[in-house]
Design a protein around this motif. Structure first.
Motif, PDB file in Angstrom:
ATOM      1  N   LEU A  69    -138.022 -59.202 -53.315  1.00  0.00           N
ATOM      2  CA  LEU A  69    -139.409 -58.752 -53.248  1.00  0.00           C
ATOM      3  C   LEU A  69    -139.446 -57.360 -52.630  1.00  0.00           C
ATOM      4  CD1 LEU A  69    -142.198 -59.876 -53.931  1.00  0.00           C
ATOM      5  CD2 LEU A  69    -142.305 -60.874 -51.652  1.00  0.00           C
ATOM      6  N   VAL A  70    -139.847 -56.358 -53.424  1.00  0.00           N
ATOM      7  CA  VAL A  70    -139.883 -54.966 -52.979  1.00  0.00           C
ATOM      8  C   VAL A  70    -141.326 -54.588 -52.641  1.00  0.00           C
ATOM      9  CG1 VAL A  70    -139.426 -52.572 -53.631  1.00  0.00           C
ATOM     10  CG2 VAL A  70    -137.893 -54.390 -54.421  1.00  0.00           C
TER      11      VAL A  70
ATOM     12  N   THR B 148    -136.683 -59.800 -48.908  1.00  0.00           N
ATOM     13  CA  THR B 148    -137.669 -58.727 -48.972  1.00  0.00           C
ATOM     14  C   THR B 148    -137.016 -57.389 -48.635  1.00  0.00           C
ATOM     15  OG1 THR B 148    -138.337 -59.089 -46.668  1.00  0.00           O
ATOM     16  CG2 THR B 148    -139.551 -60.291 -48.374  1.00  0.00           C
ATOM     17  N   ILE B 149    -137.419 -56.356 -49.376  1.00  0.00           N
ATOM     18  CA  ILE B 149    -136.898 -55.006 -49.146  1.00  0.00           C
ATOM     19  C   ILE B 149    -138.081 -54.057 -49.022  1.00  0.00           C
ATOM     20  CG2 ILE B 149    -135.490 -53.120 -50.035  1.00  0.00           C
ATOM     21  CD1 ILE B 149    -133.826 -55.138 -51.571  1.00  0.00           C
TER      22      ILE B 149
ATOM     23  N   TRP C  87    -135.940 -48.702 -46.479  1.00  0.00           N
ATOM     24  CA  TRP C  87    -134.762 -48.529 -47.333  1.00  0.00           C
ATOM     25  C   TRP C  87    -134.417 -47.049 -47.487  1.00  0.00           C
ATOM     26  CZ3 TRP C  87    -134.080 -46.100 -52.075  1.00  0.00           C
ATOM     27  CH2 TRP C  87    -132.888 -46.405 -52.760  1.00  0.00           C
ATOM     28  N   VAL C  88    -135.419 -46.215 -47.673  1.00  0.00           N
ATOM     29  CA  VAL C  88    -135.196 -44.778 -47.827  1.00  0.00           C
ATOM     30  C   VAL C  88    -134.656 -44.158 -46.536  1.00  0.00           C
ATOM     31  CG1 VAL C  88    -136.380 -42.545 -48.108  1.00  0.00           C
ATOM     32  CG2 VAL C  88    -136.892 -44.430 -49.664  1.00  0.00           C
ATOM     33  N   ALA C  89    -135.173 -44.620 -45.402  1.00  0.00           N
ATOM     34  CA  ALA C  89    -134.920 -43.937 -44.135  1.00  0.00           C
ATOM     35  C   ALA C  89    -133.691 -44.424 -43.383  1.00  0.00           C
ATOM     36  CB  ALA C  89    -136.155 -44.087 -43.231  1.00  0.00           C
TER      37      ALA C  89
ATOM     38  N   CYS D 166    -129.654 -55.409 -46.176  1.00  0.00           N
ATOM     39  CA  CYS D 166    -130.233 -55.990 -47.393  1.00  0.00           C
ATOM     40  C   CYS D 166    -129.133 -56.414 -48.365  1.00  0.00           C
ATOM     41  CB  CYS D 166    -131.175 -54.993 -48.066  1.00  0.00           C
ATOM     42  SG  CYS D 166    -132.692 -54.657 -47.141  1.00  0.00           S
ATOM     43  N   LEU D 167    -128.110 -55.588 -48.503  1.00  0.00           N
ATOM     44  CA  LEU D 167    -126.990 -55.954 -49.369  1.00  0.00           C
ATOM     45  C   LEU D 167    -126.318 -57.231 -48.868  1.00  0.00           C
ATOM     46  CD1 LEU D 167    -125.294 -52.489 -50.069  1.00  0.00           C
ATOM     47  CD2 LEU D 167    -126.663 -53.842 -51.658  1.00  0.00           C
ATOM     48  N   ALA D 168    -126.120 -57.323 -47.567  1.00  0.00           N
ATOM     49  CA  ALA D 168    -125.485 -58.510 -46.993  1.00  0.00           C
ATOM     50  C   ALA D 168    -126.328 -59.751 -47.249  1.00  0.00           C
ATOM     51  CB  ALA D 168    -125.271 -58.309 -45.497  1.00  0.00           C
TER      52      ALA D 168
END
Length: 294
Positions: free
Chosen positions: A132-133, A185-186, A191-193, A201-203
């Motif tokens: 979920l972005v 959730t992302i 994510w940008v910063a 999130c990858l983990a």
């Protein structure tokens, strides 16, 4: 192979249609202009075995292998008509154990109901994670408004209707983020910063870190609505879009309405308190100015 059989035979049954047996299946959801495609590119670059098939903006209620708007293999965009005609011919480049990434725009896991499944006959049991972005309200609404501005086929009233429908869906999506649940959730802003956040999130998705950069600017939907010439995602000032749009009459109208939606503002307060503070000032003073916003 019959689409109905996908889940009955597990992931190996997808090989004939995909050209590979996926090791990981992700279904991603998010409002458009929320950084979905930047995150999809990053997920592909960190795919298991280094291979990925991305089915973009699938049509609700249909089997995603039959109803994608565009596709990528290993972060390379395909000619849509050719991919739709023979998906396996391109999917074979991925290799067994790779990633199948399915995306939906302006939809969320809560809209996946037994009688109206979001992905049609595609078996939910094949999905390893829902993703979920989401993005902060002020910058998201600014980007959506800016994107719709050049569309001369839309009257101002129609553009406003599209935006406000999006705002309503955005509120629902924030509600799902707050409630928690099984979805990963992302937050696009974080994510940008924050490279550390990207690694976390990858983990959470069970992915090894291969490439934690922001990558190239994707050209979906015309690319960035604000910086058309930018090539690297790191060049984008995505956290200041609302400032650039603050004198736009349509954006001002959207903020005036949003500031009076108590449910929306409460959810924004939970996740993006700085945005909620600005909306609160707009509601109290019934005006939008540099002093109110900044």
């Amino acid at each position: 192979m019959n689409a109905m059989a996908d889940g009955l035979m597990g992931k190996p049954a997808l090989r004939a249609r995909l050209g590979f047996e996926p090791g990981l299946v992700l279904r991603m959801h998010g409002m458009r202009r929320s950084g979905n495609h930047a995150i999809a590119s990053w997920l592909q670059r960190n795919a298991p075995e280094g291979g990925a098939l991305f089915l973009n903006n699938c049509r609700r209620g249909a089997h995603p292998l039959d109803a994608f708007a565009s596709a990528e293999v290993n972060d390379r965009k395909l000619v849509t008509d050719k991919a739709q005609a023979d998906l396996a011919a391109y999917g074979a480049e991925v290799g067994d154990g790779g990633l199948l990434l399915i995306s939906y725009e302006d939809h969320s896991p809560a809209q996946d109901r037994p009688r109206k499944p979001l992905s049609g006959h595609f078996d939910r049991g094949l999905i390893d994670h829902e993703v979920l972005v989401y993005r902060g309200f002020l910058n998201w609404a600014a980007s959506l408004t800016k994107k719709l501005e050049p569309n001369e086929g839309y009257s101002v009233s129609r553009r406003m209707a599209v935006i406000l429908r999006g705002v309503d869906l955005y509120a629902d999506l924030l509600g799902e983020v707050i409630e928690g649940g099984d979805a990963v959730t992302i937050c696009y802003d974080r994510w940008v910063a924050d490279a550390g956040y990207r690694a976390e999130c990858l983990a959470a998705l069970g992915l090894d870190l291969r490439d934690n950069g922001l990558g190239q600017v994707t050209r979906y939907g015309g690319g960035s609505s604000f910086q058309k010439e930018a090539a690297e995602s790191g060049e984008l000032a995505t956290d200041r879009r609302f400032v650039e749009m603050m004198q736009n009459p349509l954006y001002q109208a959207v903020l005036q309405i949003a500031a009076r939606d108590e449910t929306l503002v409460a959810r924004i307060q939970t996740l993006f308190p700085a945005d909620a503070e600005i909306l609160g000032r707009i509601a109290r003073e019934n005006t939008i100015s540099g002093e109110v916003v900044l």
